[in-house]
Design an enzyme around this catalytic site. Structure first.
Site, mmCIF file in Angstrom:
data_model
loop_
_atom_site.group_PDB
_atom_site.id
_atom_site.type_symbol
_atom_site.label_atom_id
_atom_site.label_comp_id
_atom_site.label_asym_id
_atom_site.label_seq_id
_atom_site.Cartn_x
_atom_site.Cartn_y
_atom_site.Cartn_z
ATOM 1 N N PRO A 147 0.847 -1.387 -0.291
ATOM 2 C CA PRO A 147 0.460 -0.319 -0.183
ATOM 3 C C PRO A 147 1.284 0.965 -0.472
ATOM 4 C CG PRO A 147 0.055 -0.477 2.419
ATOM 5 C CD PRO A 147 1.310 -1.981 1.660
ATOM 6 N N GLU A 148 1.631 1.085 0.093
ATOM 7 C CA GLU A 148 3.178 2.226 -0.055
ATOM 8 C C GLU A 148 2.812 3.766 -0.748
ATOM 9 O OE1 GLU A 148 5.713 -1.217 1.207
ATOM 10 O OE2 GLU A 148 4.196 -0.889 0.072
#
Length: 273
Positions: A147-148
């Site tokens: 999800p960065e």
């Protein structure tokens, strides 16, 4: 920096003379298997610098045939970097990234097989631990995701592993869209070996570790390192290196014992020599 307990090793972080209340690792040896639990469930088992240092220590000092790494609780295996530490120490962000990268390299180059036992969701940099391991098991209802990019970050060091394991297009899909892979999908993509009901997680992990322990430890040690060393080489050089490694394997006492036991139709007794 480290506190030893009777039931294993519980590593605590220390600031000045004040010791943190909670351990960051639980390290327990069970015969030929060493099990390491990242014990920071209140922060989703995130990796701060103290935890990374503790993991290095386990890799350097534990005497084991197989290392199993897992997380505390049943929600998250590891969520990657401890963002609170990163945000409060902007001067040390690059150092923290390098420390995480060195941990992945240490795991991948370790002398013994590493099994990732995903006790829950695997997020962000936690995926690096999964990718650096040799074998992996996860619950069917857990997910793997990167999800960065949704918070202005990027799964950088994971790029040294992920495209080679799943292909560039699939790797980019995970990084660009944050897609969450289910356990079944993770098996299909080759990220884990087994996705099982939670009740079968320990049994399945034990079956894998038992199968590894039944094989020659010296052959595994030499062969595992040879595969890693050969991977970046041109084909002729890789084959030359692997042929030399096979010669090293055949020179071991384990090879003599294994072939003798086969001819005598008995289980081998490994000496790791």
């Amino acid at each position: 920096f480290f506190f030893q307990a009777e039931d294993g090793i519980r590593d605590h972080c220390v600031t000045g003379v004040q010791t943190c209340a909670l351990p960051i690792l639980i390290h327990v040896a069970e015969g030929p298997v060493t099990r390491v639990t990242i014990d920071r469930p209140t922060v989703r088992n995130a990796l701060d610098l103290a935890t990374i240092a503790s993991l290095h220590r386990v890799l350097d000092q534990s005497a084991h045939r197989v290392l199993v790494i897992t997380g505390a609780g049943d929600h998250v295996f590891c969520s990657g970097a401890d963002l609170a530490q990163v945000m409060h120490n902007p001067e040390g962000r690059r150092d923290a990234a390098r420390a995480y990268g060195r941990l992945l390299a240490h795991l991948a180059a370790h002398d013994r097989p590493v099994v990732a036992r995903l006790n829950g969701h695997c997020l962000a940099g936690g995926t690096g631990l999964l990718l650096a391991a040799d074998l992996a098991v996860m619950p069917e209802d857990a997910t793997i995701s990167l999800p960065e990019a949704a918070v202005g970050m990027w799964p950088a060091m994971i790029g040294a592993f992920l495209p080679a394991q799943v292909g560039r297009k699939r790797a980019m899909e995970l990084a660009l869209t944050g897609r969450r892979l289910t356990g079944v999908e993770a098996v299909e993509w080759g990220l884990v070996n087994r996705a099982v009901p939670r009740a079968a997680l320990d049994e399945t992990t034990a079956a894998l570790t038992d199968a590894v322990i039944a094989r020659s430890p010296s052959a595994i040690r030499i062969g595992r390192r040879a595969w890693a060393d050969a991977a970046p080489l041109p084909l002729p050089d890789a084959l030359e290196l692997l042929a030399a490694a096979l010669g090293d394997v055949m020179d071991t006492q384990d090879a003599v014992e294994g072939l003798t036991a086969f001819l005598q139709k008995r289980p081998p007794t490994w000496k790791d020599e």
